[in-house]
Motif scaffolding. Structure first.
Motif, PDB file in Angstrom:
ATOM      1  N   ASP A   1     -29.528  36.814  -1.834  1.00 24.09           N
ATOM      2  CA  ASP A   1     -29.302  36.403  -0.445  1.00 24.09           C
ATOM      3  C   ASP A   1     -28.464  35.136  -0.367  1.00 24.09           C
ATOM      4  OD1 ASP A   1     -30.649  38.530   0.669  1.00 24.09           O
ATOM      5  OD2 ASP A   1     -32.515  37.428   0.978  1.00 24.09           O
ATOM      6  N   ILE A   2     -28.723  34.191  -1.268  1.00 22.16           N
ATOM      7  CA  ILE A   2     -27.940  32.952  -1.286  1.00 22.16           C
ATOM      8  C   ILE A   2     -26.463  33.279  -1.498  1.00 22.16           C
ATOM      9  CG2 ILE A   2     -27.448  30.841  -2.603  1.00 22.16           C
ATOM     10  CD1 ILE A   2     -30.498  30.628  -3.103  1.00 22.16           C
TER      11      ILE A   2
ATOM     12  N   LEU B   1     -27.936  27.181   4.111  1.00 19.91           N
ATOM     13  CA  LEU B   1     -27.061  28.278   4.556  1.00 19.91           C
ATOM     14  C   LEU B   1     -27.542  28.858   5.865  1.00 19.91           C
ATOM     15  CD1 LEU B   1     -26.533  30.012   1.108  1.00 19.91           C
ATOM     16  CD2 LEU B   1     -24.879  28.612   2.364  1.00 19.91           C
TER      17      LEU B   1
ATOM     18  N   ARG C   1     -24.886  36.144  -1.096  1.00 24.23           N
ATOM     19  CA  ARG C   1     -24.366  36.960   0.014  1.00 24.23           C
ATOM     20  C   ARG C   1     -24.043  36.089   1.225  1.00 24.23           C
ATOM     21  NH1 ARG C   1     -26.722  38.677   4.189  1.00 24.23           N
ATOM     22  NH2 ARG C   1     -28.834  38.435   3.406  1.00 24.23           N
ATOM     23  N   LYS C   2     -24.996  35.218   1.617  1.00 22.89           N
ATOM     24  CA  LYS C   2     -24.797  34.365   2.796  1.00 22.89           C
ATOM     25  C   LYS C   2     -23.673  33.357   2.566  1.00 22.89           C
ATOM     26  CE  LYS C   2     -29.471  34.681   4.616  1.00 22.89           C
ATOM     27  NZ  LYS C   2     -30.748  33.983   4.809  1.00 22.89           N
ATOM     28  N   ALA C   3     -23.669  32.728   1.401  1.00 22.89           N
ATOM     29  CA  ALA C   3     -22.625  31.741   1.104  1.00 22.89           C
ATOM     30  C   ALA C   3     -21.253  32.404   1.099  1.00 22.89           C
ATOM     31  CB  ALA C   3     -22.895  31.051  -0.221  1.00 22.89           C
TER      32      ALA C   3
ATOM     33  N   ALA D   1     -20.301  35.160   2.661  1.00 25.00           N
ATOM     34  CA  ALA D   1     -19.946  35.559   4.024  1.00 25.00           C
ATOM     35  C   ALA D   1     -19.424  34.379   4.835  1.00 25.00           C
ATOM     36  CB  ALA D   1     -21.152  36.192   4.719  1.00 25.00           C
ATOM     37  N   LYS D   2     -19.927  33.186   4.547  1.00 21.88           N
ATOM     38  CA  LYS D   2     -19.512  31.991   5.283  1.00 21.88           C
ATOM     39  C   LYS D   2     -18.366  31.244   4.603  1.00 21.88           C
ATOM     40  CE  LYS D   2     -24.022  31.273   7.408  1.00 21.88           C
ATOM     41  NZ  LYS D   2     -25.136  30.344   7.588  1.00 21.88           N
TER      42      LYS D   2
ATOM     43  N   ALA E   1     -30.702  27.664   0.055  1.00 16.38           N
ATOM     44  CA  ALA E   1     -30.945  28.754   1.011  1.00 16.38           C
ATOM     45  C   ALA E   1     -31.179  28.216   2.413  1.00 16.38           C
ATOM     46  CB  ALA E   1     -32.134  29.604   0.548  1.00 16.38           C
TER      47      ALA E   1
END
Length: 154
Positions: free
Chosen positions: A5-6, A154, A8-10, A12-13, A151
């Protein structure tokens, strides 16, 4: 804390991450790079186990080290901000602590200082006393807490 998740989120941003690790000696960077696609996010990790390495690689001040010691919030902040500045990433997390065995009355085994620096934001710093979990336990708890800090950011 889920490293997938870390990443993926990082990603995406458009965020990138650097680590500055003392007591964990690269465990945080290793956890992040265990995830496929992490190369889009994880820029570099500094393992600065010695005081000299902290000064040479991250620009930690000799005066700070002499005044408060390596296991301190002040050094954690200088580590995180030095990593952020040198790497040019979005965020940098730093950890410095006493994994054990040993420690002292003023700096007991299991005490770890964390700092998270980011572009355009105040550096977050905190100290956690995990207690005498044993060397491996303290290092794993430190890794996990550092990943949680990332996490939450983000």
């Amino acid at each position: 804390m889920d490293t997938t998740d870390i990443i993926r989120k990082a990603s995406a941003k458009g965020h990138t991450i650097a680590t500055a690790e003392s007591c964990t000696a690269g465990m945080i960077a290793a956890a992040l790079t265990d995830v496929p696609g992490s190369s889009a996010v994880m820029d570099r990790g500094y393992v600065t186990y010695s005081n000299q390495a902290k000064m040479d690689m991250l620009g930690v001040s000799a005066a700070t080290l002499e005044a408060v010691g390596a296991v301190s919030e002040e050094v954690a902040v200088e580590m995180a901000e030095g990593a952020l500045s040198r790497a040019g990433t979005s965020f940098a997390v730093a950890v410095t602590g006493i994994a054990g065995p040993g420690g002292s009355e003023h700096k007991p085994e299991g005490r770890v200082c964390f700092a998270l620096a980011g572009r355009g934001r105040e550096t977050h710093v905190e100290t956690i006393d995990f207690g005498p979990l044993g060397r491996d336990g303290v290092r794993r708890a430190t890794r996990d807490h550092a990943l949680n800090l990332i996490a939450q950011t983000l």
